[in-house]
Design an enzyme around this catalytic site. Sequence first.
Site, PDB file in Angstrom:
ATOM      1  N   MET A  30      26.963  17.357  49.086  1.00 18.01           N
ATOM      2  CA  MET A  30      26.602  18.753  48.246  1.00 18.01           C
ATOM      3  C   MET A  30      25.466  18.958  48.400  1.00 18.01           C
ATOM      4  O   MET A  30      24.959  19.840  47.525  1.00 18.01           O
ATOM      5  CB  MET A  30      27.520  18.660  47.190  1.00 18.01           C
ATOM      6  CG  MET A  30      28.923  18.664  47.008  1.00 18.01           C
ATOM      7  SD  MET A  30      29.946  19.258  45.722  1.00 18.01           S
ATOM      8  CE  MET A  30      29.190  18.456  44.339  1.00 18.01           C
ATOM      9  N   HIS A  34      19.398  12.731  47.532  1.00 17.12           N
ATOM     10  CA  HIS A  34      18.573  11.596  46.880  1.00 17.12           C
ATOM     11  C   HIS A  34      18.879  10.481  47.890  1.00 17.12           C
ATOM     12  O   HIS A  34      19.540  10.406  48.620  1.00 17.12           O
ATOM     13  CB  HIS A  34      18.722  11.636  45.467  1.00 17.12           C
ATOM     14  CG  HIS A  34      20.281  11.370  45.231  1.00 17.12           C
ATOM     15  ND1 HIS A  34      21.038  10.236  45.682  1.00 17.12           N
ATOM     16  CD2 HIS A  34      21.405  12.029  44.613  1.00 17.12           C
ATOM     17  CE1 HIS A  34      22.236  10.057  45.340  1.00 17.12           C
ATOM     18  NE2 HIS A  34      22.635  11.247  44.779  1.00 17.12           N
ATOM     19  N   GLY A  36      20.170   7.935  47.385  1.00 18.44           N
ATOM     20  CA  GLY A  36      22.047   7.516  47.295  1.00 18.44           C
ATOM     21  C   GLY A  36      22.351   8.040  48.645  1.00 18.44           C
ATOM     22  O   GLY A  36      23.034   7.221  49.506  1.00 18.44           O
ATOM     23  N   HIS A  37      22.382   9.168  48.877  1.00 21.98           N
ATOM     24  CA  HIS A  37      22.743   9.983  50.237  1.00 21.98           C
ATOM     25  C   HIS A  37      21.974   9.372  51.521  1.00 21.98           C
ATOM     26  O   HIS A  37      22.783   9.150  52.451  1.00 21.98           O
ATOM     27  CB  HIS A  37      22.499  11.385  50.151  1.00 21.98           C
ATOM     28  CG  HIS A  37      23.123  12.278  49.016  1.00 21.98           C
ATOM     29  ND1 HIS A  37      22.385  12.960  48.039  1.00 21.98           N
ATOM     30  CD2 HIS A  37      24.269  12.613  48.838  1.00 21.98           C
ATOM     31  CE1 HIS A  37      23.249  13.465  47.000  1.00 21.98           C
ATOM     32  NE2 HIS A  37      24.345  13.448  47.666  1.00 21.98           N
ATOM     33  N   MET A 185      21.925   6.815  40.805  1.00 25.22           N
ATOM     34  CA  MET A 185      21.420   7.922  41.497  1.00 25.22           C
ATOM     35  C   MET A 185      22.258   9.273  41.502  1.00 25.22           C
ATOM     36  O   MET A 185      23.358   9.034  42.198  1.00 25.22           O
ATOM     37  CB  MET A 185      20.513   7.765  42.920  1.00 25.22           C
ATOM     38  CG  MET A 185      19.407   6.945  42.725  1.00 25.22           C
ATOM     39  SD  MET A 185      18.641   6.808  44.484  1.00 25.22           S
ATOM     40  CE  MET A 185      17.276   5.604  44.074  1.00 25.22           C
ATOM     41  N   SER A 187      22.464  13.945  41.961  1.00 28.57           N
ATOM     42  CA  SER A 187      21.775  15.266  42.053  1.00 28.57           C
ATOM     43  C   SER A 187      21.744  15.743  40.601  1.00 28.57           C
ATOM     44  O   SER A 187      20.878  16.364  40.284  1.00 28.57           O
ATOM     45  CB  SER A 187      22.516  16.179  43.024  1.00 28.57           C
ATOM     46  OG  SER A 187      22.687  15.569  44.144  1.00 28.57           O
TER      47      SER A 187
END
Length: 283
Positions: A30, A34, A36-37, A185, A187
Site C-alpha cells: 500500500m 519502509h 519491512g517492504h 515496522m 507505515s
Amino acid sequence: MRFFTEIKPLKTYVAEQKREGKIIGFVPTMGYLHDGHLSLVRKAKLQADVVIVSIFVNPLQFGPNEDFAKYPRDLERDLALLQEEGVDCVFAPSAEEMYKEGFSTFVEVNGEITEVMCGKSRPGHFKGVATVVTKLFNIVTPDLAFFGQKDAQQLFIIEKLVRDLNLNVEIVSVPTRREEDGLAMSSRNTYLNPEERKAATILYRALKRGEELVLAGERNPERLKKLIEEFIKTEPLARIDYVEVRSVPDLKAMDVIKGKFIIALAVYIGSTRLIDNFILEVD
C-alpha cells in the site's frame, strides 16, 4: 524501472517477460514503504528474474471510520526507494482503474480464519484484501508473491485463498522486520508522537513475555492471554483490542498449546492501532 498506472500496458509487459521464460516475483504493497517492504523486495530479487511491486491503497479493505483518507502516501519517495533496490516494474493504479464503474464482484474467504482477530475488529477488511489480491494476481500473473509475517492473519488467508481456488502462484512468507527496540515496522508507526512511539514497544515486549512464559512451560492459552493482557496494561497509553493464542495456520482456538501456534496482538497506542505477532512451536 518501468512504471505503469494502467492494467492493459502492464499485462503486455508481463506477457513479454513470460515469453522470455522469466520468473515473475510480485510484492503487493500500500506504499509508504519502509524496510519491512524492502525486505520483501530483496527476497523477491533473490528468487525471481523480474520483480514487480504494486502500490495501491485499497479502499475496499478500510472500514467507514478507519484511516483510508489519512493513510500515509508518498509515491515519489517510494519510487526512489524501489529504483535503488533494482526493482524492474512498479504498478500504481488509481482506485478508478482497479474498480471500474459498476464493479460488484468480491472474493471472500469464509470460516474462523477470517472471523477472529482482525476479522472481528475490522468487519469486511479481509473481503477487501482477498478481492484486491485476487485481482492483482490475475493482472500480474506472478510465479511467486511475497508477504510479510507481520500481517500473519492476512498471510494465512491468502495462502488459503490460493489453495482453495487453485491459483497458480506460490506464496512466500518473509519474517517481520523490526526497529532496534523491537517495534514491528509499519507505515502506521508514522502516526505516533515521540511519547507514543516509546510506549509502542509494549507490543514486542508483551510478545517476548508470552514467549518466555511458554518456554517456562505455560500451556494454557487462556492463562497465557490473561498474563499478556496484564503485562500490556502496565503501559498507560496502551488500549488492548485483542490478545489471541491460536493454532497456525488455521487460527483455531486451542484447549492446550501444542504444535505451531501464534500469539497475536492488536493494541491501540493513543489513537493508532498496531498489530504484531510471534509464531512459535512447542512439542
